[in-house]
Design an enzyme around this catalytic site. Structure first.
Site, short mmCIF file in Angstrom:
data_model
loop_
_atom_site.label_atom_id
_atom_site.label_comp_id
_atom_site.label_asym_id
_atom_site.label_seq_id
_atom_site.Cartn_x
_atom_site.Cartn_y
_atom_site.Cartn_z
N TYR A 100 34.22 11.13 18.72
CA TYR A 100 34.71 11.43 18.76
C TYR A 100 36.03 10.82 17.65
CZ TYR A 100 37.14 14.99 15.51
OH TYR A 100 37.79 15.77 14.42
N LYS A 121 37.50 8.93 14.68
CA LYS A 121 38.61 9.14 14.31
C LYS A 121 39.61 7.48 13.60
CE LYS A 121 37.29 12.88 12.46
NZ LYS A 121 37.41 12.89 11.24
#
Length: 327
Positions: A231, A235
């Site tokens: 994750y 990002k």
């Protein structure tokens, strides 16, 4: 012979430097203290500023000569992906209040009950409209078709807030290639393809536009105590993607920026706190405001970045993490 001068350094007394000692936190049976030069209040989620109440004597959207017209989105067509619920839906409502016609894109067959409440408010109070289109951002063919249909219907496309994304907390040694690829496919490729579909329509109709990608403070730092390597990498990828899209599409008058939120208390996070109750206490201590954020605190950021109020801003990241990344 020149007179002798003595230099005297004035040093404040300790009582002047440290007016108060107060406990900061209690852990492992011991109380830690920190010096403060003044009494600093502690905050909770309830202290998050709520949107101001509207004035019934004025229009419910920005854009009059006395109300910062550069923030107006009147007659603008804006897409918000991941807007069936949560942060994306909160952003959609803010854009509606600024006057935009908003299309929510999401993979859910039906949006949340709040969506229908906001859609009714858009029609009855805000003199605009909120629409729903079901789409998984990984289905690129259907995605392009839907965005093209919206552009053709209105003869323009002015903005995109790409908020669709997924999260998975798994130690790096246990991550599978399938899970990692799914994370990158939604959070990076999906954002890329949504931006591309929107940019094609902006270029087609020649009006330019603004694209806002929802990144995260996790694209800048590794979260202490939160194990989500894929994750965080995704990002960071979103932030770099935005800079590159901005560099390519500036000649078409398309601006591309990111918003990097800190920890947000959503329904999903509340469920996470049930599994890891210690995080409810630990996470607020990791930022400078001593609290977590609410989805409504990011409303103004999207309106700012989509509107002409940020007309000379592109390739930038707007980090809103309570100072978490600035320690």
């Amino acid at each position: 012979m020149a007179p002798t001068r003595t230099l005297v350094r004035c040093v404040p007394r300790p009582s002047q430097l440290f007016r108060q000692q107060r406990p900061v936190f209690v852990a492992m049976g011991r109380t830690s203290t920190r010096a403060f030069s003044s009494s600093l209040p502690r905050y909770s989620l309830d202290d998050a500023p709520a949107p101001p109440a509207g004035d019934s004597t004025e229009k419910p959207f920005l854009g009059t000569a006395k109300r910062l017209p550069e923030f107006s989105l009147r007659d603008k067509i804006v897409l918000v992906s991941g807007a069936a619920r949560g942060l994306g839906l909160t952003q959609a409502e803010a854009l509606l209040e600024a006057g935009a016609t908003v299309y929510a894109l999401d993979r859910l067959p039906e949006p949340s009950p709040d969506f229908h409440r906001i859609a009714a408010r858009a029609e009855n109070e805000l003199d605009t409209s909120l629409h729903y289109r079901q789409i998984d951002v990984r289905d690129v063919g259907k995605l392009n078709k839907i965005v093209e249909e919206i552009g053709d219907k209105h003869g323009r496309l002015d903005g995109l807030v790409a908020a669709a994304g997924i999260q998975q907390e798994t130690p790096a040694l246990e991550y599978t290639a399938e899970d990692a690829n799914r994370m990158f496919e939604v959070n990076i490729t999906g954002v890329f393809m949504t931006s591309q579909a929107a940019a094609k329509q902006m270029i087609k109709y020649g009006n330019g536009g603004s694209i806002v990608l929802i990144a995260s403070m996790s694209g800048t730092v590794a979260n202490r105590g939160l194990i989500c390597p894929a994750y965080n990498a995704s990002k960071a990828g979103v932030m770099q993607l935005a800079r590159n899209l901005a560099s390519e599409w500036g000649e078409h008058r398309i601006r591309v920026n990111t918003i990097s939120p800190g920890y947000i208390v959503t329904a999903m996070v509340e469920e996470l706190f049930k599994q890891y109750p210690e995080r409810r206490e630990e996470w607020p201590r990791q930022n400078m405001l001593g609290r977590l954020s609410a989805p409504r605190e990011y409303r103004g950021a999207s309106v700012f970045l989509v509107s002409d109020a940020s007309s000379f801003m592109t390739g930038a990241d707007l980090r809103m993490d309570g100072g978490h990344s600035s320690w």
